[in-house]
Design a protein around this motif. Structure first.
Motif, PDB file in Angstrom:
ATOM      1  N   GLN A   1     -20.341 -47.980  -5.416  1.00  0.00           N
ATOM      2  CA  GLN A   1     -21.493 -47.496  -4.650  1.00  0.00           C
ATOM      3  C   GLN A   1     -21.000 -46.783  -3.405  1.00  0.00           C
ATOM      4  O   GLN A   1     -20.087 -47.245  -2.719  1.00  0.00           O
ATOM      5  N   GLY A   2     -21.580 -45.609  -3.142  1.00  0.00           N
ATOM      6  CA  GLY A   2     -21.054 -44.738  -2.105  1.00  0.00           C
ATOM      7  C   GLY A   2     -21.075 -45.304  -0.709  1.00  0.00           C
ATOM      8  O   GLY A   2     -20.365 -44.815   0.173  1.00  0.00           O
ATOM      9  N   GLY A   3     -21.864 -46.344  -0.479  1.00  0.00           N
ATOM     10  CA  GLY A   3     -21.901 -46.951   0.844  1.00  0.00           C
ATOM     11  C   GLY A   3     -20.757 -47.892   1.128  1.00  0.00           C
ATOM     12  O   GLY A   3     -20.530 -48.258   2.291  1.00  0.00           O
ATOM     13  N   VAL A   4     -20.024 -48.294   0.097  1.00  0.00           N
ATOM     14  CA  VAL A   4     -18.936 -49.262   0.287  1.00  0.00           C
ATOM     15  C   VAL A   4     -17.566 -48.681  -0.010  1.00  0.00           C
ATOM     16  O   VAL A   4     -16.548 -49.353   0.216  1.00  0.00           O
ATOM     17  N   ALA A   5     -17.510 -47.461  -0.523  1.00  0.00           N
ATOM     18  CA  ALA A   5     -16.225 -46.839  -0.865  1.00  0.00           C
ATOM     19  C   ALA A   5     -16.349 -45.337  -0.735  1.00  0.00           C
ATOM     20  O   ALA A   5     -17.437 -44.776  -0.910  1.00  0.00           O
ATOM     21  N   PRO A   6     -15.244 -44.649  -0.447  1.00  0.00           N
ATOM     22  CA  PRO A   6     -15.291 -43.183  -0.345  1.00  0.00           C
ATOM     23  C   PRO A   6     -15.425 -42.548  -1.724  1.00  0.00           C
ATOM     24  O   PRO A   6     -15.272 -43.219  -2.756  1.00  0.00           O
ATOM     25  N   PRO A   7     -15.721 -41.255  -1.769  1.00  0.00           N
ATOM     26  CA  PRO A   7     -15.783 -40.569  -3.067  1.00  0.00           C
ATOM     27  C   PRO A   7     -14.487 -40.757  -3.856  1.00  0.00           C
ATOM     28  O   PRO A   7     -13.388 -40.722  -3.304  1.00  0.00           O
ATOM     29  N   LEU A   8     -14.648 -40.986  -5.140  1.00  0.00           N
ATOM     30  CA  LEU A   8     -13.522 -41.203  -6.041  1.00  0.00           C
ATOM     31  C   LEU A   8     -12.800 -39.887  -6.308  1.00  0.00           C
ATOM     32  O   LEU A   8     -13.438 -38.869  -6.573  1.00  0.00           O
ATOM     33  N   LYS A   9     -11.485 -39.923  -6.254  1.00  0.00           N
ATOM     34  CA  LYS A   9     -10.678 -38.760  -6.613  1.00  0.00           C
ATOM     35  C   LYS A   9     -10.229 -38.905  -8.064  1.00  0.00           C
ATOM     36  O   LYS A   9      -9.659 -39.934  -8.444  1.00  0.00           O
ATOM     37  N   ILE A  10     -10.500 -37.883  -8.849  1.00  0.00           N
ATOM     38  CA  ILE A  10     -10.094 -37.877 -10.257  1.00  0.00           C
ATOM     39  C   ILE A  10      -9.227 -36.656 -10.505  1.00  0.00           C
ATOM     40  O   ILE A  10      -9.603 -35.537 -10.148  1.00  0.00           O
ATOM     41  N   THR A  11      -8.084 -36.879 -11.106  1.00  0.00           N
ATOM     42  CA  THR A  11      -7.218 -35.785 -11.537  1.00  0.00           C
ATOM     43  C   THR A  11      -7.098 -35.841 -13.053  1.00  0.00           C
ATOM     44  O   THR A  11      -6.843 -36.909 -13.623  1.00  0.00           O
ATOM     45  N   VAL A  12      -7.321 -34.702 -13.690  1.00  0.00           N
ATOM     46  CA  VAL A  12      -7.211 -34.623 -15.148  1.00  0.00           C
ATOM     47  C   VAL A  12      -6.024 -33.744 -15.487  1.00  0.00           C
ATOM     48  O   VAL A  12      -5.955 -32.575 -15.072  1.00  0.00           O
ATOM     49  N   ARG A  13      -5.074 -34.328 -16.233  1.00  0.00           N
ATOM     50  CA  ARG A  13      -3.894 -33.609 -16.698  1.00  0.00           C
ATOM     51  C   ARG A  13      -3.999 -33.499 -18.212  1.00  0.00           C
ATOM     52  O   ARG A  13      -3.520 -34.371 -18.947  1.00  0.00           O
ATOM     53  N   PRO A  14      -4.625 -32.440 -18.694  1.00  0.00           N
ATOM     54  CA  PRO A  14      -5.031 -32.380 -20.098  1.00  0.00           C
ATOM     55  C   PRO A  14      -3.891 -32.410 -21.101  1.00  0.00           C
ATOM     56  O   PRO A  14      -4.116 -32.717 -22.269  1.00  0.00           O
ATOM     57  N   ALA A  15      -2.686 -32.077 -20.663  1.00  0.00           N
ATOM     58  CA  ALA A  15      -1.562 -32.069 -21.601  1.00  0.00           C
ATOM     59  C   ALA A  15      -1.079 -33.477 -21.941  1.00  0.00           C
ATOM     60  O   ALA A  15      -0.342 -33.662 -22.914  1.00  0.00           O
ATOM     61  N   LEU A  16      -1.504 -34.481 -21.167  1.00  0.00           N
ATOM     62  CA  LEU A  16      -1.039 -35.851 -21.379  1.00  0.00           C
ATOM     63  C   LEU A  16      -1.949 -36.596 -22.351  1.00  0.00           C
ATOM     64  O   LEU A  16      -3.147 -36.309 -22.442  1.00  0.00           O
ATOM     65  N   LYS A  17      -1.401 -37.585 -23.037  1.00  0.00           N
ATOM     66  CA  LYS A  17      -2.184 -38.402 -23.962  1.00  0.00           C
ATOM     67  C   LYS A  17      -3.242 -39.196 -23.214  1.00  0.00           C
ATOM     68  O   LYS A  17      -4.365 -39.391 -23.695  1.00  0.00           O
ATOM     69  N   ASP A  18      -2.895 -39.711 -22.025  1.00  0.00           N
ATOM     70  CA  ASP A  18      -3.835 -40.423 -21.162  1.00  0.00           C
ATOM     71  C   ASP A  18      -4.019 -39.578 -19.901  1.00  0.00           C
ATOM     72  O   ASP A  18      -3.327 -39.773 -18.902  1.00  0.00           O
ATOM     73  N   PRO A  19      -4.938 -38.619 -19.918  1.00  0.00           N
ATOM     74  CA  PRO A  19      -4.942 -37.565 -18.904  1.00  0.00           C
ATOM     75  C   PRO A  19      -5.682 -37.893 -17.610  1.00  0.00           C
ATOM     76  O   PRO A  19      -5.600 -37.117 -16.651  1.00  0.00           O
ATOM     77  N   PHE A  20      -6.399 -39.018 -17.545  1.00  0.00           N
ATOM     78  CA  PHE A  20      -7.287 -39.276 -16.424  1.00  0.00           C
ATOM     79  C   PHE A  20      -6.619 -40.191 -15.394  1.00  0.00           C
ATOM     80  O   PHE A  20      -6.227 -41.315 -15.715  1.00  0.00           O
ATOM     81  N   VAL A  21      -6.504 -39.693 -14.167  1.00  0.00           N
ATOM     82  CA  VAL A  21      -5.877 -40.445 -13.067  1.00  0.00           C
ATOM     83  C   VAL A  21      -6.927 -40.659 -11.981  1.00  0.00           C
ATOM     84  O   VAL A  21      -7.574 -39.697 -11.539  1.00  0.00           O
ATOM     85  N   PHE A  22      -7.084 -41.898 -11.530  1.00  0.00           N
ATOM     86  CA  PHE A  22      -8.129 -42.250 -10.575  1.00  0.00           C
ATOM     87  C   PHE A  22      -7.524 -42.773  -9.279  1.00  0.00           C
ATOM     88  O   PHE A  22      -6.615 -43.596  -9.305  1.00  0.00           O
ATOM     89  N   ASP A  23      -8.050 -42.293  -8.170  1.00  0.00           N
ATOM     90  CA  ASP A  23      -7.652 -42.758  -6.846  1.00  0.00           C
ATOM     91  C   ASP A  23      -8.919 -43.135  -6.093  1.00  0.00           C
ATOM     92  O   ASP A  23      -9.690 -42.255  -5.680  1.00  0.00           O
ATOM     93  N   ARG A  24      -9.136 -44.430  -5.899  1.00  0.00           N
ATOM     94  CA  ARG A  24     -10.355 -44.879  -5.231  1.00  0.00           C
ATOM     95  C   ARG A  24     -10.281 -44.660  -3.718  1.00  0.00           C
ATOM     96  O   ARG A  24     -11.289 -44.805  -3.042  1.00  0.00           O
ATOM     97  N   ARG A  25      -9.118 -44.349  -3.195  1.00  0.00           N
ATOM     98  CA  ARG A  25      -8.948 -43.990  -1.786  1.00  0.00           C
ATOM     99  C   ARG A  25      -9.478 -45.084  -0.856  1.00  0.00           C
ATOM    100  O   ARG A  25     -10.102 -44.815   0.175  1.00  0.00           O
ATOM    101  N   LEU A  26      -9.229 -46.320  -1.218  1.00  0.00           N
ATOM    102  CA  LEU A  26      -9.755 -47.454  -0.467  1.00  0.00           C
ATOM    103  C   LEU A  26      -8.885 -47.780   0.734  1.00  0.00           C
ATOM    104  O   LEU A  26      -7.652 -47.686   0.674  1.00  0.00           O
ATOM    105  N   SER A  27      -9.523 -48.216   1.806  1.00  0.00           N
ATOM    106  CA  SER A  27      -8.795 -48.739   2.956  1.00  0.00           C
ATOM    107  C   SER A  27      -8.263 -50.123   2.606  1.00  0.00           C
ATOM    108  O   SER A  27      -8.709 -50.749   1.639  1.00  0.00           O
ATOM    109  N   PRO A  28      -7.318 -50.664   3.393  1.00  0.00           N
ATOM    110  CA  PRO A  28      -6.827 -52.029   3.121  1.00  0.00           C
ATOM    111  C   PRO A  28      -7.944 -53.056   3.066  1.00  0.00           C
ATOM    112  O   PRO A  28      -7.953 -53.946   2.215  1.00  0.00           O
ATOM    113  N   ALA A  29      -8.922 -52.942   3.966  1.00  0.00           N
ATOM    114  CA  ALA A  29     -10.036 -53.889   3.980  1.00  0.00           C
ATOM    115  C   ALA A  29     -10.895 -53.749   2.720  1.00  0.00           C
ATOM    116  O   ALA A  29     -11.335 -54.742   2.135  1.00  0.00           O
ATOM    117  N   GLN A  30     -11.117 -52.508   2.286  1.00  0.00           N
ATOM    118  CA  GLN A  30     -11.888 -52.289   1.071  1.00  0.00           C
ATOM    119  C   GLN A  30     -11.161 -52.800  -0.160  1.00  0.00           C
ATOM    120  O   GLN A  30     -11.784 -53.329  -1.081  1.00  0.00           O
TER     121      GLN A  30
END
Length: 298
Positions: free
Chosen positions: A263-292
């Motif tokens: 939910q956008g009030g408790v975490a920053p926007p999610l960063k998604i990188t798609v590397r289509p040449a890879l078998k598992d192409p989806f990389v996620f970075d929740r960009r959370l602070s230590p407290a989060q």
């Protein structure tokens, strides 16, 4: 998500035009120069279920202002308000104004809190169309956006070997059973057309919806899974609705990964990188602070 014990029949005149759901024609191109280098990767940002509270009215503009410049676009996955507050036009105006300040092209799909869970869904839909219709055209960009003729809120584009599509797939109450079934059928027809038209031109597929998948969405997800299984390519279904982070494969196929954003009030926007040449192409970075990281589920 808020479920109301209210019976309401929504006029289709506000939702769809007369052609049958099989006419999933592509219209409204935004650019003449699509970017499609399949050797590259695509980074974008996603948020959902925000703003819900007065403090989030202050938080969301700050999140948008601080959004890194490496994203090709931003997507809001629906629910621009909490489920208890009225569906007043001022809310749609407010969130539209906030999102327009984003530096990167911004897309949005409907959520149930601002449409079918409202006391008068037809009025709410008018507000949504007035303030979010073709929202991405407020920016200039170098890729081509296509829209479904019978459901103009459904969109698609291709970047660097990745096919993206956004659809009107909401959670909440079934405000009109006939509309619900028709919209799901139109969504399936749209995706079937997209996969056919783009066959051989993409290596990964990202689908944006609002709804956390439950039984009332089976008439969409069952044919959707059949379609993408035939392609045998990696698929990401990215959605909001449930407010808590989930990453799993709930559809009985290894080809489809599901991610529910925080939910956008408790975490920053999610960063998604798609590397289509890879078998598992989806990389996620929740960009959370230590407290989060301590407070939120992993």
């Amino acid at each position: 998500m808020r479920v109301l014990a209210v019976s309401f029949t929504l006029s289709f005149a506000l939702l769809v035009t007369q052609p049958s759901f099989g006419q999933a024609l592509l219209v409204n191109s935004t650019s003449n120069s699509p970017t499609d280098d399949q050797s590259s990767e695509v980074t974008f940002y996603a948020m959902g279920d925000v703003p819900y509270a007065p403090n989030e009215d202050e938080l969301l503009p700050k999140q948008i202002e601080k959004l890194p410049s490496d994203g090709r676009f931003l997507i809001h996955l629906g629910d621009i308000k909490d489920g208890a507050s009225p569906c007043a036009e001022e809310v749609y105006i407010k969130v539209s104004s906030m999102l327009r300040k984003a530096k990167s092209p911004t897309f949005i799909i409907p959520g149930d809190n601002e449409w079918n869970d409202c006391t008068t869904p037809d009025v709410a839909w008018k507000y949504w169309l007035k303030h979010f219709h073709n929202f991405d055209t407020n920016w200039e960009y170098d890729f081509k956006v296509r829209r479904q003729k019978v459901r103009n809120e459904n969109f698609s584009f291709r970047l660097h070997g990745v096919l993206f599509a956004g659809i009107n797939l909401v959670g909440g109450r079934v405000h009109d059973e006939t509309e619900w079934k028709l919209r799901h059928a139109q969504n399936v027809a749209w995706l079937e057309s997209l996969l056919k038209d783009n066959h051989g031109s993409y290596q990964a597929f990202v689908l944006f919806g609002h709804a956390h998948p439950v039984e009332k969405h089976n008439d969409f997800f069952k044919p959707f899974v059949t379609l993408v299984d035939e392609e045998k390519l990696p698929v990401l279904y990215l959605h909001g609705d449930g407010h808590k982070w989930i990453k799993d494969k709930p559809f009985g196929t290894e080809h489809v990964t599901r991610v529910q954003v925080d939910q956008g009030g408790v975490a920053p926007p999610l960063k998604i990188t798609v590397r289509p040449a890879l078998k598992d192409p989806f990389v996620f970075d929740r960009r959370l602070s230590p407290a989060q990281k301590q407070a939120l589920p992993r």
